[in-house]
Design a protein around this motif. Structure first.
Motif, PDB file in Angstrom:
ATOM      1  N   LYS A 213      -5.418 -10.391  -2.216  1.00  0.00           N
ATOM      2  CA  LYS A 213      -4.205  -9.897  -1.565  1.00  0.00           C
ATOM      3  C   LYS A 213      -4.397 -10.052  -0.055  1.00  0.00           C
ATOM      4  O   LYS A 213      -5.239  -9.383   0.540  1.00  0.00           O
ATOM      5  CB  LYS A 213      -3.941  -8.431  -1.932  1.00  0.00           C
ATOM      6  N   ASP A 214      -3.617 -10.945   0.512  1.00  0.00           N
ATOM      7  CA  ASP A 214      -3.726 -11.232   1.941  1.00  0.00           C
ATOM      8  C   ASP A 214      -2.746 -10.392   2.751  1.00  0.00           C
ATOM      9  O   ASP A 214      -1.774  -9.845   2.226  1.00  0.00           O
ATOM     10  CB  ASP A 214      -3.453 -12.713   2.212  1.00  0.00           C
TER      11      ASP A 214
ATOM     12  N   CYS B 204      -3.691   1.707   2.951  1.00  0.00           N
ATOM     13  CA  CYS B 204      -3.176   2.686   1.974  1.00  0.00           C
ATOM     14  C   CYS B 204      -2.968   2.059   0.608  1.00  0.00           C
ATOM     15  O   CYS B 204      -2.658   0.862   0.494  1.00  0.00           O
ATOM     16  CB  CYS B 204      -1.829   3.245   2.433  1.00  0.00           C
ATOM     17  N   GLU B 205      -3.125   2.875  -0.414  1.00  0.00           N
ATOM     18  CA  GLU B 205      -2.606   2.533  -1.730  1.00  0.00           C
ATOM     19  C   GLU B 205      -1.128   2.901  -1.730  1.00  0.00           C
ATOM     20  O   GLU B 205      -0.744   3.924  -1.161  1.00  0.00           O
ATOM     21  CB  GLU B 205      -3.319   3.321  -2.826  1.00  0.00           C
ATOM     22  N   SER B 206      -0.312   2.084  -2.365  1.00  0.00           N
ATOM     23  CA  SER B 206       1.124   2.366  -2.413  1.00  0.00           C
ATOM     24  C   SER B 206       1.612   2.334  -3.855  1.00  0.00           C
ATOM     25  O   SER B 206       1.127   1.547  -4.670  1.00  0.00           O
ATOM     26  CB  SER B 206       1.901   1.342  -1.578  1.00  0.00           C
ATOM     27  N   LYS B 207       2.549   3.231  -4.142  1.00  0.00           N
ATOM     28  CA  LYS B 207       3.111   3.278  -5.490  1.00  0.00           C
ATOM     29  C   LYS B 207       4.516   3.845  -5.425  1.00  0.00           C
ATOM     30  O   LYS B 207       4.769   4.818  -4.713  1.00  0.00           O
ATOM     31  CB  LYS B 207       2.232   4.143  -6.393  1.00  0.00           C
TER      32      LYS B 207
ATOM     33  N   ILE C  64      -0.782  -1.818   4.776  1.00  0.00           N
ATOM     34  CA  ILE C  64      -1.403  -1.343   6.010  1.00  0.00           C
ATOM     35  C   ILE C  64      -0.303  -0.720   6.855  1.00  0.00           C
ATOM     36  O   ILE C  64       0.650  -1.391   7.248  1.00  0.00           O
ATOM     37  CB  ILE C  64      -2.102  -2.478   6.766  1.00  0.00           C
ATOM     38  N   LEU C  65      -0.422   0.579   7.091  1.00  0.00           N
ATOM     39  CA  LEU C  65       0.573   1.313   7.869  1.00  0.00           C
ATOM     40  C   LEU C  65       0.102   1.484   9.306  1.00  0.00           C
ATOM     41  O   LEU C  65      -1.078   1.749   9.553  1.00  0.00           O
ATOM     42  CB  LEU C  65       0.821   2.694   7.271  1.00  0.00           C
TER      43      LEU C  65
ATOM     44  N   MET D 279       0.475  -5.951   1.417  1.00  0.00           N
ATOM     45  CA  MET D 279      -0.539  -6.957   1.128  1.00  0.00           C
ATOM     46  C   MET D 279      -0.189  -7.646  -0.175  1.00  0.00           C
ATOM     47  O   MET D 279      -0.015  -7.010  -1.210  1.00  0.00           O
ATOM     48  CB  MET D 279      -1.921  -6.311   1.047  1.00  0.00           C
ATOM     49  N   LYS D 280      -0.048  -8.983  -0.092  1.00  0.00           N
ATOM     50  CA  LYS D 280       0.412  -9.747  -1.266  1.00  0.00           C
ATOM     51  C   LYS D 280      -0.522 -10.913  -1.539  1.00  0.00           C
ATOM     52  O   LYS D 280      -1.153 -11.438  -0.666  1.00  0.00           O
ATOM     53  CB  LYS D 280       1.844 -10.263  -1.006  1.00  0.00           C
TER      54      LYS D 280
END
Length: 252
Positions: free
Chosen positions: A152-153, A217-220, A232-233, A251-252
């Motif tokens: 994930k870049d 961060c983890e995001s959900k 990234i916040l 990040m994708k």
């Protein structure tokens, strides 16, 4: 006649006595059976309770217990063994060079998965491209073969060690969230809706009229069973104690 009446009376008394004995025996037997059944049921219930307690204790027995299929984080430190694993997995990769800077977690499968936070740089040095952050997952099988299974870049630039620029971001020394960053993150994200963010690492900070924090961060998504993502916040905290999210880089 009197003799006959005496015999009939005696027979009646004996019949009543036998009936009483039978009733007493039945009552005693019934009571004993009921008591035995109740004791057995109580014993069975107690046994089930003990089994449940044992299973619960085993399932929740300590934070260090490794759960198959789940991600576990004990330390973000990169060891020499991690570097060797990464080098082995990256041998056939072209176009970019990834350098691990933190271990984000491990996962036990038929082998083991490792999730790393990395610096990503172009493999051709002449391009002189600025390194960015990336997440790389490496799978190591039971024969110690290693391969990259996910990347994930991001386009978020990473501070370059040894190049201090006035006004630029300063890399966090150990990636741990400090009190100021945690307070700013909590204030800034409490009004966000639709996505929940969990701070994982403090990537760096920048002194302005206040301070900017760059946080991994983890995001959900707040609803549904969406998969966990990464972002990234950038959080800005002013001099008056207010904070807001000024940028979200997925990040994708």
């Amino acid at each position: 006649m009197r003799k006959r009446l005496f015999v009939l009376a005696l027979a009646g008394v004996m019949a009543a006595a036998f009936a009483g004995c039978g009733s007493s025996t039945e009552s005693t037997t019934g009571s004993s059976t009921t008591g035995t059944t109740a004791a057995a049921q109580a014993s069975t219930a107690a046994g089930k309770e003990n089994v449940t307690e044992n299973v619960t204790e085993k399932a929740t027995g300590g934070e260090e217990e490794m759960i198959v299929g789940g991600w576990s984080v004990s330390s973000m430190e990169i060891t020499d063994a991690h570097k060797e694993l990464f080098k082995k997995a990256q041998e056939t990769l072209t176009g970019a060079v990834y350098t691990p800077i933190a271990l984000l977690g491990t996962q036990v499968v038929a082998g083991k998965n490792y999730r790393f936070l990395c610096y990503k740089e172009a493999s051709v040095s002449e391009l002189n491209a600025e390194p960015v952050y990336a997440i790389v997952v490496i799978y190591e099988d039971l024969k110690n073969n290693a391969s990259i299974t996910e990347i994930k870049d991001s386009e978020v630039p990473a501070p370059v060690s040894g190049k201090d620029v006035v006004g630029a971001y300063e890399a966090s020394s150990d990636l741990a969230m400090n009190d100021d960053a945690t307070k700013a993150f909590t204030l800034a994200t409490e009004t966000l809706t639709g996505v929940e963010y969990k701070a994982v690492a403090l990537l760096g900070s920048q002194v302005v009229a206040g301070k900017n924090y760059r946080i991994l961060c983890e995001s959900k998504a707040s609803t549904g069973n969406s998969e966990t993502g990464w972002a990234i916040l950038t959080v800005y905290a002013d001099l008056e104690g207010h904070a807001e999210v000024t940028d979200i880089a997925e990040m994708k």
